[in-house]
Design a protein around this motif. Structure first.
Motif, short mmCIF file in Angstrom:
data_model
loop_
_atom_site.label_atom_id
_atom_site.label_comp_id
_atom_site.label_asym_id
_atom_site.label_seq_id
_atom_site.Cartn_x
_atom_site.Cartn_y
_atom_site.Cartn_z
N SER A 37 -14.99 -3.13 33.57
CA SER A 37 -14.25 -2.50 34.66
C SER A 37 -14.90 -1.15 34.99
N HIS A 38 -15.39 -0.45 33.96
CA HIS A 38 -16.11 0.81 34.22
C HIS A 38 -17.42 0.54 34.95
N LEU A 39 -18.09 -0.53 34.53
CA LEU A 39 -19.34 -0.90 35.18
C LEU A 39 -19.09 -1.15 36.66
N MET A 40 -17.97 -1.81 36.96
CA MET A 40 -17.64 -2.09 38.36
C MET A 40 -17.36 -0.79 39.10
N ALA A 41 -16.64 0.11 38.44
CA ALA A 41 -16.33 1.38 39.09
C ALA A 41 -17.62 2.14 39.38
N GLN A 42 -18.55 2.09 38.45
CA GLN A 42 -19.83 2.75 38.66
C GLN A 42 -20.54 2.14 39.87
N ALA A 43 -20.53 0.81 39.95
CA ALA A 43 -21.18 0.13 41.07
C ALA A 43 -20.52 0.53 42.38
N VAL A 44 -19.20 0.59 42.37
CA VAL A 44 -18.47 0.95 43.59
C VAL A 44 -18.82 2.38 44.02
N LYS A 45 -18.86 3.28 43.04
CA LYS A 45 -19.18 4.68 43.37
C LYS A 45 -20.61 4.82 43.89
N GLU A 46 -21.51 4.02 43.34
CA GLU A 46 -22.90 4.09 43.82
C GLU A 46 -23.01 3.58 45.24
N VAL A 50 -19.65 8.60 30.02
CA VAL A 50 -20.65 8.82 31.06
C VAL A 50 -21.68 7.70 30.99
N GLN A 51 -21.94 7.10 32.11
CA GLN A 51 -23.03 6.13 32.21
C GLN A 51 -23.74 6.38 33.53
N GLY A 52 -25.00 6.75 33.47
CA GLY A 52 -25.72 7.11 34.67
C GLY A 52 -25.06 8.30 35.32
N THR A 53 -24.80 8.18 36.62
CA THR A 53 -24.17 9.28 37.35
C THR A 53 -22.65 9.14 37.35
N PHE A 54 -22.18 8.09 36.71
CA PHE A 54 -20.75 7.82 36.74
C PHE A 54 -20.06 8.36 35.50
N MET A 55 -18.93 9.02 35.74
CA MET A 55 -18.17 9.57 34.62
C MET A 55 -16.71 9.18 34.80
N ASP A 56 -16.08 8.75 33.73
CA ASP A 56 -14.68 8.35 33.86
C ASP A 56 -13.88 8.85 32.66
N LEU A 57 -12.67 9.24 32.97
CA LEU A 57 -11.74 9.60 31.91
C LEU A 57 -11.37 8.32 31.18
N CYS A 58 -11.49 8.33 29.87
CA CYS A 58 -11.15 7.10 29.16
C CYS A 58 -11.02 7.36 27.68
N ARG A 62 -24.17 0.38 25.59
CA ARG A 62 -25.12 0.36 26.70
C ARG A 62 -24.66 -0.64 27.75
N THR A 63 -25.05 -0.40 28.99
CA THR A 63 -24.60 -1.30 30.06
C THR A 63 -25.19 -2.70 29.91
N SER A 64 -26.28 -2.82 29.18
CA SER A 64 -26.90 -4.14 29.04
C SER A 64 -26.03 -5.09 28.21
N GLU A 103 -23.52 -7.62 42.60
CA GLU A 103 -24.97 -7.53 42.51
C GLU A 103 -25.38 -6.20 41.89
N ARG A 104 -24.74 -5.14 42.36
CA ARG A 104 -25.06 -3.82 41.84
C ARG A 104 -24.71 -3.71 40.35
N MET A 105 -23.63 -4.38 39.97
CA MET A 105 -23.25 -4.37 38.56
C MET A 105 -24.35 -4.98 37.70
N HIS A 106 -24.91 -6.10 38.18
CA HIS A 106 -26.00 -6.73 37.43
C HIS A 106 -27.20 -5.80 37.34
N LEU A 107 -27.42 -5.09 38.44
CA LEU A 107 -28.55 -4.15 38.47
C LEU A 107 -28.35 -3.05 37.42
N ILE A 108 -27.16 -2.50 37.37
CA ILE A 108 -26.87 -1.43 36.41
C ILE A 108 -26.97 -1.97 34.99
N SER A 109 -26.54 -3.21 34.82
CA SER A 109 -26.66 -3.84 33.50
C SER A 109 -28.13 -3.91 33.10
#
Length: 638
Positions: A76-85, A173-181, A188-190, A122-128
RNA sequence: GCCGAUGUAGCUCAAUUGGCAGAGCAACGGAUUUGUAAUCCGUAGGUUUGGGGUUCGAUUCCCCACAUCGGCUCCA
């Protein structure tokens, strides 16, 4: 020196503080690879959590339930990162793991479209593939508020502000994305590869309809692609079994726009199934010592005032209608009517237990957006019953009701149950003594059946404790149908009494119970459970006689009539069509027995049956077959 | 009720940028008399959910209502 104790009791010692991941590696490469997090002294922690004191450690792998939950949460965080990107203007809110997957709620200026979902995925796979590290950071609350305020994430600020000021906040924090959690997360995203976005829907901020509506994206995530595929296959399977689709295909029921939403029309073939269900229900209830009632579908509104429904159930009731200067109410429940029957004469303690059952049709106002096939409707029939008894009879009565419940569910093919016992909530009526006594009686009854149960402390209704039973269908989905509830409220409100041994008036105990719950909903569940392929005893058409040519019509008609005379639901397809065509058509209609009739059969007064599995049983004498089919239907074999 | 999507023949679905509404299955008629998952030919079938608007012209664009779907909410 740090000593770590593993779940199997063995200990491991390390010269200096180690991370959870390092401990996993020290145990084995395989474990290290499968590890996603750890549980240190009962607390979930990340793989790079540093252990600097002695304690118990369990490595959480992605195959475990806890591991899967972490994967879903991280996805879900990975998705949020993709959405923010992709859409920097979107604001993030919350994104937890849920059963089979996860969701994340966003506040965005426009609705997400299916195309957006593909792009996000698609972006999620890319970040992965970018294999970004997921790093935990901690800071003071106010610093965190300032940070998210600077990023323009107002929802996050609101969430953090609700946390104690002196508490340390964790961020990921993952990449440029940061989330309270709170975490933990995969390192790792992979680690996140097996996921798919499923749908987008509206959801209110903090689940409150007065708040702004956000956009919720649902997805599913699994430990590996194989598991993901299996789940997607299950979804497809569920879609094929959708009772709305099968109801149409098999011509069992319909909902009609011109009549209004949530009102069910049972067609002849559906009605046949219902009749079979009801016949069994009646038989079982007679055996269990019940009497039957028929009561009206509406009554003077006063009755609903007395019962209290007008106060606490009004939102689910249709508006009253005005008749002869009086208000009448279409019933949302059957219980007040059963109480009126009780009140129609005096009762002695010798009358008990009184068990009254009714297939009572009720009408409840459901929000238009909540309507769903047969599962959520506005008019439905409950297999309702009310038991009136004395306090000391509660346990026996509940035991009897549980017997009947399990027998009923089992007869329909449901053998796996989850039992819940709900106890006294804070706001409730009735004395502590009676609650304790009744709750104990419920528990004893459950134990007599050797059932495991989950206690839902404080989860009971205000008027009494209850037992709920959930069944599991063949796709593993759970459905709550049966409920057994004690009621300390209605007897009081209607002031119903009986004359005790002492000659004085006493208050009886009242039990509400429904086994199938709503016949409409139960029918829908059955339809999905069996994928429309009902067991013989429920099948709308149990046997179809098929002619090879017109010359076989007389014998086919006779076979059909013989089957009917034996009490079976039989039809004959006498059309001038090829046998392959008829077989195909009636197989698609999921008829359990197809009886082929041609020259050979006619000569020998026989039939060639084809069973539900499609197997040709060859030439069989009619008499023997009828006996076999009758037995199959009568014994209600699954 | 709220957010979003959808609504075309009995069913499943088509119909360029607004320009004569179509197919398969089902139904009906005829031929065929057939041995275990679709025989062939033909006919008919529509106020494009309902109402209003824009337009020379609306299935197509706009508004309202209803229903359905995915969620939210509710769930005595």
């Amino acid at each position: 020196m740090v000593k770590v104790t593993l779940p199997d009791g063995t200990g491991r010692e390390f010269d200096m503080p180690v991370t959870v991941g390092e401990v996993a590696r020290s145990i084995g490469a395989g474990l290290a690879k499968a590890a996603v997090a750890g549980r240190f002294d009962g607390r979930l922690v990340d793989l790079d959590y540093v252990i600097d004191c002695n304690g118990d450690l369990a490595i959480i792998t992605m195959q475990s339930d806890a591991g899967l939950e972490i994967i879903r949460h991280s996805t879900s965080h990975l998705m949020a990162q993709a959405v923010k990107e992709l859409y920097p203007a979107a604001q993030v809110t919350i994104g937890p793991a849920v059963e089979n997957g996860f969701y994340y709620d966003f506040d965005f200026e426009r609705p997400f479209t299916p195309d957006d979902l593909s792009a996000i995925e698609e972006r999620m796979h890319l970040i992965s593939e970018r294999d970004e590290p997921v790093v935990r950071r901690e800071m003071k609350r106010d610093a965190a508020v300032a940070l998210f305020a600077e990023m323009g994430e107002h929802y996050k600020c609101e969430i953090i502000n609700a946390i104690d000021a002196d508490q340390t906040i964790s961020l990921y924090v993952q990449g440029t994305f940061m989330d309270l959690c709170r975490g933990p997360h995969v390192p790792r995203t992979s680690y996140l590869k097996a996921f798919k976005l499923l749908s987008v829907a509206g959801a209110y901020w903090r689940g409150d309809a007065r708040n702004k509506q956000l956009q919720r994206i649902y997805g599913t995530a699994w430990a590996d692609v194989k598991a993901l595929k299996a789940y997607l296959h299950l979804l497809e399977e569920a879609e094929k079994r959708d009772h709305r689709r099968l109801g149409k295909e098999l011509d069992l029921f319909s909902l009609q726009e011109s009549a209004g939403g949530g009102l069910v029309f049972w067609h002849p073939l559906g009605a046949r199934v219902r009749l079979a269900i009801e016949a069994y229900w009646r038989e079982a209830h007679i055996q269990a010592g019940y009497e039957f009632l028929y009561t009206p579908h509406m009554a003077n509104l006063e009755l609903w005032r007395t019962s209290g429904h007008l106060d606490f159930y009004r939102d689910s009731m249709f508006n009253p209608m005005h008749v002869d200067e009086q208000d009448y109410q279409i019933r949302p429940m059957n219980c007040p009517f059963h109480i009126l029957v009780y009140q129609s004469r005096m009762h002695s303690h010798r009358d008990f237990p009184i068990r009254w059952a009714e297939l009572g049709t009720v009408y409840r106002y459901e929000l238009s957006g909540a309507l769903h096939g047969l599962f959520r409707v506005r008019g439905f029939t409950q297999d309702d019953a009310h038991v009136f008894c004395r306090e000391e009879q509660i346990e026996d009565e509940i035991t009897g009701i549980l017997d009947l419940t399990l027998a009923t569910l089992g007869t329909f093919g449901f053998k796996q149950y989850d039992v819940f016992l709900s106890t006294r909530p804070e706001k409730s009526v009735g004395s502590t003594a009676i609650w304790d006594k009744a709750t104990q009686a419920l528990m004893n009854a459950i134990k007599k059946h050797n059932l495991d149960f989950v206690e839902d402390k404080g989860g009971g209704a205000f008027y009494g404790p209850k037992i709920d039973v959930k069944i599991t269908d063949c796709l593993g989905r759970k459905w709550q149908c049966s409920t057994i509830q004690l009621d300390f409220n209605l007897p009081e409100r209607f002031d119903i009494t009986y004359i005790g041994e002492d000659g004085g008036k006493h208050r009886p105990i009242m039990i509400h119970r429904a086994l199938m719950g709503s016949l409409e909903r139960f029918f829908g569940i059955l339809l999905e459970h069996y994928a429309g392929r009902f067991p013989m005893w429920l099948a709308p058409v149990q046997a179809m006689v098929l002619t090879i040519t017109d010359a076989h019509r007389p014998w086919a008609a006779e076979v059909r009539d013989r089957l009917r005379a034996a009490g079976l639901r039989a039809e004959a397809d006498l059309r001038n069509e090829k046998i392959g065509y008829k077989i195909r058509e009636h197989t698609l209609k999921k008829i359990p027995w197809l009886l082929v009739v041609g020259d050979r059969e006619q000569e020998q007064r026989a039939v060639s049956p084809r069973d539900a599995s499609g197997k040709d049983l060859g030439l069989l004498p009619l008499d023997g077959l009828i006996e076999k089919l009758v037995l199959q239907a009568r014994e209600r074999r699954i």
